[in-house]
Enzyme design. Structure first.
Site, PDB file in Angstrom:
ATOM      1  N   LYS A 122       0.826  -1.213   0.000  1.00 43.21           N
ATOM      2  CA  LYS A 122       0.000   0.000   0.000  1.00 43.21           C
ATOM      3  C   LYS A 122       0.854   1.255   0.000  1.00 43.21           C
ATOM      4  O   LYS A 122       0.609   2.176  -0.760  1.00 43.21           O
ATOM      5  CB  LYS A 122      -0.934   0.039   1.222  1.00 43.21           C
ATOM      6  CG  LYS A 122      -1.952  -1.067   1.277  1.00 43.21           C
ATOM      7  CD  LYS A 122      -2.949  -0.852   2.414  1.00 43.21           C
ATOM      8  CE  LYS A 122      -2.311  -0.827   3.793  1.00 43.21           C
ATOM      9  NZ  LYS A 122      -1.695  -2.095   4.204  1.00 43.21           N
TER      10      LYS A 122
ATOM     11  N   ARG B 116      -9.258   1.055   9.200  1.00 42.31           N
ATOM     12  CA  ARG B 116      -8.831  -0.333   9.423  1.00 42.31           C
ATOM     13  C   ARG B 116      -9.848  -1.115  10.230  1.00 42.31           C
ATOM     14  O   ARG B 116      -9.612  -2.293  10.513  1.00 42.31           O
ATOM     15  CB  ARG B 116      -7.504  -0.332  10.186  1.00 42.31           C
ATOM     16  CG  ARG B 116      -6.275  -0.564   9.302  1.00 42.31           C
ATOM     17  CD  ARG B 116      -5.089  -0.318  10.197  1.00 42.31           C
ATOM     18  NE  ARG B 116      -3.897  -1.024   9.863  1.00 42.31           N
ATOM     19  CZ  ARG B 116      -2.879  -0.456   9.228  1.00 42.31           C
ATOM     20  NH1 ARG B 116      -2.962   0.757   8.754  1.00 42.31           N
ATOM     21  NH2 ARG B 116      -1.766  -1.131   9.059  1.00 42.31           N
TER      22      ARG B 116
ATOM     23  N   ARG C 108      11.666  -6.545   4.769  1.00 42.79           N
ATOM     24  CA  ARG C 108      11.521  -5.106   4.482  1.00 42.79           C
ATOM     25  C   ARG C 108      12.493  -4.267   5.326  1.00 42.79           C
ATOM     26  O   ARG C 108      12.672  -4.512   6.509  1.00 42.79           O
ATOM     27  CB  ARG C 108      10.082  -4.690   4.793  1.00 42.79           C
ATOM     28  CG  ARG C 108       9.839  -3.209   4.671  1.00 42.79           C
ATOM     29  CD  ARG C 108       8.382  -2.927   4.488  1.00 42.79           C
ATOM     30  NE  ARG C 108       7.606  -3.033   5.717  1.00 42.79           N
ATOM     31  CZ  ARG C 108       6.315  -2.711   5.778  1.00 42.79           C
ATOM     32  NH1 ARG C 108       5.669  -2.306   4.716  1.00 42.79           N
ATOM     33  NH2 ARG C 108       5.663  -2.832   6.927  1.00 42.79           N
TER      34      ARG C 108
ATOM     35  N   ARG D 292      11.604  -1.977  10.644  1.00 46.62           N
ATOM     36  CA  ARG D 292      10.539  -1.445  11.497  1.00 46.62           C
ATOM     37  C   ARG D 292      10.317  -2.379  12.669  1.00 46.62           C
ATOM     38  O   ARG D 292      10.311  -3.596  12.512  1.00 46.62           O
ATOM     39  CB  ARG D 292       9.236  -1.329  10.692  1.00 46.62           C
ATOM     40  CG  ARG D 292       9.140  -0.040   9.934  1.00 46.62           C
ATOM     41  CD  ARG D 292       7.958   0.000   9.007  1.00 46.62           C
ATOM     42  NE  ARG D 292       6.694  -0.431   9.609  1.00 46.62           N
ATOM     43  CZ  ARG D 292       5.516  -0.316   8.989  1.00 46.62           C
ATOM     44  NH1 ARG D 292       5.453   0.217   7.779  1.00 46.62           N
ATOM     45  NH2 ARG D 292       4.406  -0.722   9.567  1.00 46.62           N
TER      46      ARG D 292
ATOM     47  N   ARG E 205      -0.199  -8.895  13.574  1.00 44.00           N
ATOM     48  CA  ARG E 205      -0.795  -7.921  12.654  1.00 44.00           C
ATOM     49  C   ARG E 205      -1.694  -8.610  11.638  1.00 44.00           C
ATOM     50  O   ARG E 205      -2.736  -8.087  11.260  1.00 44.00           O
ATOM     51  CB  ARG E 205       0.319  -7.130  11.935  1.00 44.00           C
ATOM     52  CG  ARG E 205       1.026  -6.152  12.866  1.00 44.00           C
ATOM     53  CD  ARG E 205       2.320  -5.658  12.283  1.00 44.00           C
ATOM     54  NE  ARG E 205       2.132  -4.795  11.140  1.00 44.00           N
ATOM     55  CZ  ARG E 205       3.096  -4.521  10.246  1.00 44.00           C
ATOM     56  NH1 ARG E 205       4.277  -5.066  10.366  1.00 44.00           N
ATOM     57  NH2 ARG E 205       2.859  -3.704   9.262  1.00 44.00           N
TER      58      ARG E 205
HETATM   59  P1  AMP Z   1       1.112   0.774   8.692  1.00 44.43           P
HETATM   60  O1  AMP Z   1       2.328   1.557   8.389  1.00 44.43           O
HETATM   61  O2  AMP Z   1      -0.099   1.256   7.900  1.00 44.43           O
HETATM   62  O3  AMP Z   1       1.310  -0.713   8.573  1.00 44.43           O
HETATM   63  O4  AMP Z   1       0.737   1.068  10.223  1.00 44.43           O
HETATM   64  C1  AMP Z   1       1.628   0.728  11.263  1.00 44.43           C
HETATM   65  C2  AMP Z   1       0.875   0.584  12.584  1.00 44.43           C
HETATM   66  O5  AMP Z   1       0.251   1.833  12.928  1.00 44.43           O
HETATM   67  C3  AMP Z   1      -0.265  -0.421  12.585  1.00 44.43           C
HETATM   68  O6  AMP Z   1       0.198  -1.746  12.790  1.00 44.43           O
HETATM   69  C4  AMP Z   1      -1.116   0.096  13.740  1.00 44.43           C
HETATM   70  O7  AMP Z   1      -0.538  -0.222  15.008  1.00 44.43           O
HETATM   71  C5  AMP Z   1      -1.010   1.596  13.552  1.00 44.43           C
HETATM   72  N1  AMP Z   1      -2.064   2.081  12.635  1.00 44.43           N
HETATM   73  C6  AMP Z   1      -1.904   2.587  11.381  1.00 44.43           C
HETATM   74  N2  AMP Z   1      -3.082   2.917  10.838  1.00 44.43           N
HETATM   75  C7  AMP Z   1      -4.027   2.614  11.775  1.00 44.43           C
HETATM   76  C8  AMP Z   1      -5.452   2.708  11.833  1.00 44.43           C
HETATM   77  N3  AMP Z   1      -6.160   3.180  10.794  1.00 44.43           N
HETATM   78  N4  AMP Z   1      -6.071   2.319  12.964  1.00 44.43           N
HETATM   79  C9  AMP Z   1      -5.400   1.855  14.030  1.00 44.43           C
HETATM   80  N5  AMP Z   1      -4.054   1.713  14.034  1.00 44.43           N
HETATM   81  C10 AMP Z   1      -3.379   2.089  12.938  1.00 44.43           C
END
Ligand code: AMP
Length: 214
Positions: free
Chosen positions: A10, A85, A124, A157, A168
């Site tokens: 994404k 989400r 990654r 990360r 996750r």
């Molecule tokens: P991402 O980079 O989109 O994979 O987001 C990394 C982490 O941020 C996720 O695993 C969640 O802990 C938190 N996070 C990101 N977007 C959301 C969301 N829309 N709702 C809740 N937690 C989020």
């Protein structure tokens, strides 16, 4: 909006789509990470959930997105990456958009199976300098641990470690995957095959967008 499991690509595709539509990319993950890096109270709270592979509570996330959508650069459109989400977040987003007198045009779902997602996430690496994403197996830099683009150090990360990845994915299946039905019912969902080289996925994503947005 882009949806799909963690590791579907994404973030990578969002860069291309946002640039091609000339709209800002609004990534809740990026905003949380920036807050963590700056040690803000929001970052301190978010980090506990992120490191455990859990979602940050809806109320915190929705308030943050509401503030972001109110910024001037978002008035002519935006691309959402990683938000919503959960179904409650999607319902709140519909309310927010109604208040802003706008609506979602299209939801692109990047489709990638779970084994592939695990391979992608565990290899990654991200550049500390420019944020470019590398992969130790599929897209390695010339010098191990260094970004070809800016020379910055690469890091993994903290939520890309094996146990956190598994959590996750569980959370994705339980809380986020049902959104495909939510947006499918609104007639807004378009599936894009997220496998194969990044450039191929970008072509498929652009084609899907073009056929939908005209
Ligand atoms: P991402 O980079 O989109 O994979 O987001 C990394 C982490 O941020 C996720 O695993 C969640 O802990 C938190 N996070 C990101 N977007 C959301 C969301 N829309 N709702 C809740 N937690 C989020």
């Amino acid at each position: 909006m882009l949806v799909g499991p963690p590791g579907a690509g994404k973030g990578t595709q969002a860069e291309f789509v946002a640039a091609s539509l000339a709209v800002p990319k609004i990534s809740t993950g990026d905003i949380f990470r920036a807050n963590v890096a700056h040690g803000t109270p929001l970052g301190v709270e978010a980090k506990r959930y992120m490191d455990a592979g859990l979602l940050v509570p809806d109320e915190v996330t929705v308030t943050m997105v509401a503030n972001r959508l109110g910024e001037p650069d978002a008035t002519d459109g935006f691309l959402l990456d990683g938000f919503p989400r959960t179904t409650p977040q999607a319902i709140s987003l519909d309310d927010l958009l109604a208040d802003l007198e706008t609506k979602l045009d299209v939801v692109l779902e990047l489709v990638v199976d779970e084994d592939e997602v695990i391979r992608r996430l565990s290899g990654r690496r991200t550049c500390r300098g420019c944020g470019k994403i590398w992969h130790i197996e599929f897209d390695p830099p010339i010098v191990e641990g260094r970004c070809d683009r800016c020379g910055g150090a690469l890091f993994q990360r903290s939520d890309d470690h094996a146990e956190t990845i598994a959590e996750r994915l569980r959370v994705y299946t339980r809380d986020t995957a049902p959104l495909t039905e939510y947006y499918g019912a609104q007639g807004k969902l378009v599936g894009v095959d997220g496998t194969g080289p990044v450039e191929d996925v970008t072509v498929r994503t652009s084609d899907a967008l073009r056929s939908y947005l005209g």
